[in-house]
Design an enzyme around this catalytic site. Structure first.
Site, PDB file in Angstrom:
ATOM      1  N   CYS A   1       0.844  -1.205   0.000  1.00 10.97           N
ATOM      2  CA  CYS A   1       0.000   0.000   0.000  1.00 10.97           C
ATOM      3  C   CYS A   1       0.877   1.252   0.000  1.00 10.97           C
ATOM      4  O   CYS A   1       1.414   1.618  -1.041  1.00 10.97           O
ATOM      5  CB  CYS A   1      -0.973  -0.047   1.175  1.00 10.97           C
ATOM      6  SG  CYS A   1      -2.445   0.930   0.830  1.00 10.97           S
TER       7      CYS A   1
ATOM      8  N   HIS B   1      -3.548  -4.956   0.547  1.00  8.65           N
ATOM      9  CA  HIS B   1      -2.954  -5.427   1.812  1.00  8.65           C
ATOM     10  C   HIS B   1      -3.027  -6.955   1.838  1.00  8.65           C
ATOM     11  O   HIS B   1      -3.908  -7.519   2.511  1.00  8.65           O
ATOM     12  CB  HIS B   1      -3.731  -4.855   2.999  1.00  8.65           C
ATOM     13  CG  HIS B   1      -3.416  -3.429   3.278  1.00  8.65           C
ATOM     14  ND1 HIS B   1      -2.306  -3.031   3.991  1.00  8.65           N
ATOM     15  CD2 HIS B   1      -4.046  -2.290   2.918  1.00  8.65           C
ATOM     16  CE1 HIS B   1      -2.276  -1.715   4.084  1.00  8.65           C
ATOM     17  NE2 HIS B   1      -3.316  -1.238   3.424  1.00  8.65           N
TER      18      HIS B   1
ATOM     19  N   GLU C   1      -1.426  -9.059   3.425  1.00 10.10           N
ATOM     20  CA  GLU C   1      -1.234  -9.648   4.761  1.00 10.10           C
ATOM     21  C   GLU C   1      -2.583  -9.939   5.440  1.00 10.10           C
ATOM     22  O   GLU C   1      -2.672 -10.813   6.297  1.00 10.10           O
ATOM     23  CB  GLU C   1      -0.375  -8.728   5.636  1.00 10.10           C
ATOM     24  CG  GLU C   1      -1.036  -7.453   6.165  1.00 10.10           C
ATOM     25  CD  GLU C   1      -1.039  -6.288   5.170  1.00 10.10           C
ATOM     26  OE1 GLU C   1      -0.859  -6.536   3.967  1.00 10.10           O
ATOM     27  OE2 GLU C   1      -1.239  -5.141   5.605  1.00 10.10           O
TER      28      GLU C   1
HETATM   29  N1  GLN Z   1      -1.910   6.859   3.022  1.00  7.17           N
HETATM   30  C1  GLN Z   1      -2.029   6.118   1.799  1.00  7.17           C
HETATM   31  C2  GLN Z   1      -3.413   6.260   1.194  1.00  7.17           C
HETATM   32  O1  GLN Z   1      -4.345   6.660   1.840  1.00  7.17           O
HETATM   33  C3  GLN Z   1      -1.691   4.653   2.029  1.00  7.17           C
HETATM   34  C4  GLN Z   1      -2.672   3.966   2.908  1.00  7.17           C
HETATM   35  C5  GLN Z   1      -2.194   2.612   3.383  1.00  7.17           C
HETATM   36  O2  GLN Z   1      -1.020   2.309   3.327  1.00  7.17           O
HETATM   37  N2  GLN Z   1      -3.101   1.790   3.861  1.00  7.17           N
HETATM   38  O3  GLN Z   1      -3.592   5.969   0.052  1.00  7.17           O
END
Ligand code: GLN
Length: 536
Positions: A381, A507, A509
């Protein structure tokens, strides 16, 4: 047969591992083929934990159906290897919200709306809705917080009332501290906690006792006596090498049989194949053949719970590779001060998700180090977004490249907001959330080699995206875009060529389980293990 209920209450303090206990009970019943579902109650007045700081509350867990839930749902899924749903998460915010909405609609006309019976009835009806729609054999309700807290008092009253109508078994999770000097396991705090429980009108059917060493005979006897229980109903929950051993540890004490009997469930025999497979996995956690060291460069490394799913995904991937994964938790702000020397000797680098400006440059520095030294890299992410920023800055030579989250004025906003996100004003539940399908390029890409499929699904939780205006220049400079949403509008995977470097907007994970490890983590650890060899 009607659904039966188990309620797990902590009577002494929080942090005793109620989530692991609940998951172990679910797993025990699952070994017998009973359909058991968890419900978790959290007393806070937030609607969900999507707006909470992971530094205080631990990781925000996301389900397929977009729900942002307590991290204990991650434990349930990892044990049961089943997808959970948002209706299993009941919060103070949801309950109060529902009651107030009903009041405004005039559903209580003439009445003064009260905690008892209106809020308690709402709690009971949310629980029963799960029972009626899903028809599980058993629902195991985990009550967040501790008996005696104001926040969960009305919910405890609700489950007390539930027990008047339905078969309900109460479990008191308590703790016995050891005085180091005399080596004696103390029971007085547990006795006081038990008294608090009695004040709520609840008499437990079992006591589970946490402690750092196995419960001694006389400790268990004392706990039993003060709890009005036979000694066999005091269950040891002393420290284990891995939390995944707890269902087996419970079963060795005969807890499975006692619980099934107490719930008056129809008799079934245990699925020995399932049990054997679980035991084999545990055996591999206990006896790894290799060792590998990876760095996680993040901004919440001071609280391990903030990265609980990543930690677990590494355990699962380690089992798959017969390796123990040692994690060097590196605070990215510290890397900004001390430099990449902090990364000496690591076999792989992971940059996890995160929000806000703090520590961003340290993460970019770690990514550059991984790319230039061909150290396996996995970006999750935010870790994928910063992989794009680093590439734009140092390969495409767009020096001021950044995410618009961190520099709203840059001309090279390689990570930007989707137009649908720009109009959003409410912060709760409005990110790109939940399960999204992703199309993977099958030509010579790491992503395809890892997933072995052209269509995959992972969970998301973010607002920002790869800016499509930069696709061409980045690809031209050698960045590989190896996965997109089905409509190809959003970038989901990017890669470096000729080395193990991959970033995903998702994500992965969150879907890793002991019995079904996340492919990205498995292959990342495999690459890190190969990297170890190349360094020797
Ligand atoms: N802050 C970034 C976004 O909002 C990444 C978010 C995250 O890593 N879950 O896109």
């Amino acid at each position: 047969m009607p659904t039966k209920y188990v309620v797990v209450l902590g009577s002494l303090m929080s942090g005793l591992g109620k989530g692991v206990v609940n998951s172990s009970l679910l797993k025990m019943l699952d070994f017998y083929g009973y359909n058991a579902l968890p419900i978790k109650f959290d007393g806070y007045l937030n609607y969900d934990c999507g707006t909470m700081n992971p530094y205080r509350h631990g990781e925000v867990f996301v389900l397929d159906d977009k729900s942002e839930v307590d991290m204990d749902f991650g434990i349930y899924e990892r044990f049961l290897n089943k997808d959970m749903t948002g209706d299993l998460s009941i919060t103070g915010g949801k309950l109060f919200g529902a009651v107030i909405n009903k009041e405004r609609r005039g559903e209580f006309l003439g009445a003064d709306v009260q905690i008892i019976p209106h809020l308690t009835n709402e709690a009971i009806s949310m629980i029963k809705k799960v029972a009626n729609t899903r028809k599980p054999d058993v629902i195991i309700i985990e009550v967040g917080g501790t008996v005696g807290d104001i926040e969960n008092s009305y919910f405890i009253e609700a489950v007390r009332q539930l027990a008047l109508e339905e078969k309900t078994v109460f479990i008191n999770l308590t703790y016995s501290p050891t005085m180091e000097v005399v080596g004696e396991q103390k029971t007085k705090p547990a006795q006081l906690g038990f008294r608090m429980l009695l004040q709520s009108g609840i008499i437990p059917d079992f006591v589970i006792c946490r402690s750092n060493k196995e419960l001694k005979e006389n400790t268990a006897e004392k706990l039993a006596m003060f709890s009005n229980l036979k000694k066999e109903r005091v269950i040891d929950d002393s420290d284990l090498q891995s939390m995944y051993m707890l269902p087996i540890h419970f079963m060795k004490q005969g807890f499975d049989k006692l619980l099934i009997k107490e719930l008056e469930l129809e008799e079934r025999s245990i699925d020995n194949d399932k049990l054997k497979e679980w035991n084999q996995k545990i055996n591999r956690i206990e006896n790894p053949k290799k060792k590998v060291r990876v760095a996680v460069v993040g901004k919440y490394t001071g609280l391990k719970d903030a990265y609980a799913s990543i930690n677990e995904a590494f355990i699962h991937a380690g089992v798959e590779n017969d390796a123990k994964v040692e994690i060097a938790w590196i605070e990215s702000t510290e890397l900004e001060e001390k430099g990449t020397a902090l990364l000496n000797g690591v076999d792989g680098i992971l940059v996890p998700g995160g929000f806000g400006n703090r520590g961003i440059e340290g993460m970019i520095c770690a990514i550059k180090y991984a790319r230039e030294n061909k150290i396996p890299y996995l970006g999750i992410c935010l870790g994928m977004q910063l992989m794009a920023v680093e590439f734009a800055r140092n390969v495409c030579m767009l020096n001021d490249a950044n995410s618009l989250e961190f520099d709203a004025d840059t001309k090279n906003g390689v990570i930007s907001l989707m137009s649908s996100q720009k109009e959003i004003e409410n912060k709760g539940g409005t990110m790109r959330l939940g399960a999204w399908k992703c199309k993977i390029k099958n030509t010579n890409t790491l992503a395809y080699n890892i997933y072995k499929s052209e269509l995959i699904e992972e969970r998301h939780r973010h607002r920002y995206e790869f800016n499509n205006q930069f696709r061409e220049i980045m690809e031209h400079s050698g960045l590989l875009i190896s996965g997109t949403t089905i409509d190809e509008k959003l970038v989901e995977f990017i890669e470096w060529k000729d080395q193990f470097g991959i970033g995903t907007q998702a994500h992965p994970e969150l879907k890793s389980r002991l019995e079904n490890p996340a492919p990205l983590f498995v292959e990342f650890i495999k690459a890190a293990l190969e990297n170890t060899k190349s360094r020797i």
